[in-house]
Every structure is written in structure tokens, then in C-alpha cells.
Design a protein around this motif. Sequence first.
Motif, PDB file in Angstrom:
ATOM      1  N   TYR A 121       0.857  -1.224  -0.118  1.00 22.72           N
ATOM      2  CA  TYR A 121      -0.019  -0.103   0.013  1.00 22.72           C
ATOM      3  C   TYR A 121       0.755   1.200   0.113  1.00 22.72           C
ATOM      4  CZ  TYR A 121      -3.682  -3.285   1.577  1.00 22.72           C
ATOM      5  OH  TYR A 121      -4.740  -4.180   1.589  1.00 22.72           O
ATOM      6  N   SER A 153      -4.771  13.103  -8.596  1.00 22.22           N
ATOM      7  CA  SER A 153      -4.755  12.378  -9.612  1.00 22.22           C
ATOM      8  C   SER A 153      -3.237  11.874  -9.650  1.00 22.22           C
ATOM      9  CB  SER A 153      -5.051  13.135 -10.956  1.00 22.22           C
ATOM     10  OG  SER A 153      -4.822  12.156 -12.026  1.00 22.22           O
ATOM     11  N   THR A 154      -2.602  10.610  -9.678  1.00 20.78           N
ATOM     12  CA  THR A 154      -1.461  10.080  -9.640  1.00 20.78           C
ATOM     13  C   THR A 154      -1.285   8.897 -10.809  1.00 20.78           C
ATOM     14  OG1 THR A 154      -1.701   8.225  -8.252  1.00 20.78           O
ATOM     15  CG2 THR A 154      -1.441  10.646  -7.493  1.00 20.78           C
ATOM     16  N   PHE A 190       0.967   2.216 -12.829  1.00 20.99           N
ATOM     17  CA  PHE A 190      -0.395   2.275 -11.920  1.00 20.99           C
ATOM     18  C   PHE A 190      -0.816   3.551 -12.383  1.00 20.99           C
ATOM     19  CE2 PHE A 190       2.922   4.005  -9.160  1.00 20.99           C
ATOM     20  CZ  PHE A 190       2.146   5.291  -8.686  1.00 20.99           C
ATOM     21  N   HIS A 209      -3.836   5.980 -10.119  1.00 18.37           N
ATOM     22  CA  HIS A 209      -4.821   5.821  -9.110  1.00 18.37           C
ATOM     23  C   HIS A 209      -5.302   7.495  -8.692  1.00 18.37           C
ATOM     24  CE1 HIS A 209      -6.682   4.414  -5.510  1.00 18.37           C
ATOM     25  NE2 HIS A 209      -5.993   5.269  -4.997  1.00 18.37           N
ATOM     26  N   ASP A 210      -6.515   7.579  -8.437  1.00 16.60           N
ATOM     27  CA  ASP A 210      -7.052   8.826  -7.811  1.00 16.60           C
ATOM     28  C   ASP A 210      -7.200   8.715  -6.206  1.00 16.60           C
ATOM     29  OD1 ASP A 210      -6.983  10.110 -10.256  1.00 16.60           O
ATOM     30  OD2 ASP A 210      -9.110   9.600 -10.538  1.00 16.60           O
ATOM     31  N   PHE A 211      -6.345   9.388  -5.595  1.00 13.00           N
ATOM     32  CA  PHE A 211      -6.713   9.528  -4.138  1.00 13.00           C
ATOM     33  C   PHE A 211      -7.735  10.309  -3.886  1.00 13.00           C
ATOM     34  CE2 PHE A 211      -2.255   8.405  -4.434  1.00 13.00           C
ATOM     35  CZ  PHE A 211      -2.190   7.177  -3.441  1.00 13.00           C
ATOM     36  N   LEU A 239      -3.452   3.140  -1.843  1.00 12.85           N
ATOM     37  CA  LEU A 239      -3.220   2.905  -3.148  1.00 12.85           C
ATOM     38  C   LEU A 239      -2.707   1.182  -3.108  1.00 12.85           C
ATOM     39  CD1 LEU A 239      -2.579   3.085  -6.053  1.00 12.85           C
ATOM     40  CD2 LEU A 239      -0.494   4.262  -5.399  1.00 12.85           C
ATOM     41  N   GLU A 240      -3.386   0.143  -3.662  1.00 12.56           N
ATOM     42  CA  GLU A 240      -2.726  -1.104  -3.740  1.00 12.56           C
ATOM     43  C   GLU A 240      -2.425  -1.604  -5.074  1.00 12.56           C
ATOM     44  OE1 GLU A 240      -4.679  -5.519  -2.904  1.00 12.56           O
ATOM     45  OE2 GLU A 240      -5.782  -3.945  -1.910  1.00 12.56           O
ATOM     46  N   TYR A 241      -1.092  -1.995  -5.186  1.00 12.87           N
ATOM     47  CA  TYR A 241      -0.976  -2.555  -6.635  1.00 12.87           C
ATOM     48  C   TYR A 241      -0.187  -3.734  -6.448  1.00 12.87           C
ATOM     49  CZ  TYR A 241      -2.542   1.136  -9.210  1.00 12.87           C
ATOM     50  OH  TYR A 241      -3.418   2.242  -9.751  1.00 12.87           O
TER      51      TYR A 241
END
Length: 214
Positions: A50, A65-66, A79, A81-83, A94-96
Motif C-alpha cells: 500500500y 490524480s496520480t 499504475f 490511481h486517484d486518491f 493505493l494497492e498495487y
Amino acid sequence: MPKKSFLIKKLFENVEKMEIDTEMCGDVEDHLGMSWKIRLLRKDQKLKVYLDCLEKIDNPESLISTGGKFKFNGKEQIFFHDFTKIENSKLAILEYWSQNSNYLKNGSAEIEFLVEIDTEKSIGIKIGKEKSRIFDDDVAKEVSDVVLTIAQRKFYVSKLTLASQSTYFKTLFLGKFVESEKSIIELKDIDPHEFQIFLEFLYGESVLNGCLSV
């Protein structure tokens, strides 16, 4: 510039000895004016990684926005992902990665995130600049003689440098206080991001925007 980036990484050792439903955490790091942390969770026979953004926000419509690259012991993937806001005003986790222990190297997991923040797509969040000096890397640790902790963050600094430019730290380090004998000192009621700027100013790395009294 529409995008700003930073690198955060952590080496977790003895991962194969982790109990089920336990986790290991990296240090809290400051990047682009926000606090971030890597966590490794053991869930059944799998490992989950995470990336936590610990920034507090009030607006439920705000987001960061990442995108970027993620590495687990050298194995890379992209990856996006939007936090967003969740409970306790934290941004979404965020889990990847979810793999078994066969991906470990000598029982260790080296995890790395190269994060890019799209400033045009991010909403309601002030994205700062990347810090010009790091106070928790190997170099800082080698030359420091005291560790200042603020809200889980550690700053490895020189007593002489701070005492020579701040009456507060001169009294704290050289006065007749209990803290003068300690190698680790906790500072309270100070924002870690502002303290980072304050230290950069003392070390001649940047110019203060605003004022921090210490």
C-alpha cells in the motif's frame, strides 16, 4: 508544469517471518508538501503493498490524480490511481501488488514507487514543490547528532547548526534541560511540512514563503 513527481522506496527485511494479518510500515516521508508512507501487509499466503497519502482534506470532491511506476524487487508495473477522501479525512489507500512469498529475495522485499501527480486533473489540493534537502537519508543520518521527531516524521540534524541560528534550539540543546542529553527529541504542536521548510532555510537550501517561529 502539469505534472510533479517524487520517488519513495523502502526495504522490508524478514518478510517471510511475518504473521498473517500483520503489517510492516516505512517511515512517513514528506513529498510535494504532503506526507506519504509505504506499508506491506501479509494476508493469508499473499503480500499486499500500500502507498498511503496521509494528507487531510475537507472537500469530498477533492482528489489527487496520480500515475507512475511501481517496483517490487525489481519487477515493474505501471499504475494509475486517484486518491480521494475517505474516513478520518485520509486519502484512499493505493494497492498495487499481491503476490506470494516466492517473489521475495533472501526474505526481503524492496518496494519503490515513482509517483507522478497530474496537477491539472487534481482538484482542491495544493501540490507543493519537492523538498530541496532530505533530512532522513543515509547522508543526513551519518552527520547528525540528534533526531527530531514530529508527527511520526524523523529529522536527522546537527545541534550546532540549529543552535547557531535559533535561540529556541540553542536553549534546548545547550541549556539545562533534560532534552539537551537526549539523542531523540519529540517536538509537538509543529507542522512537519513547515518544519521541513524551516530546516531548508537554516541549511541555506531555500527561501521561506511565510514565517515559522521556532
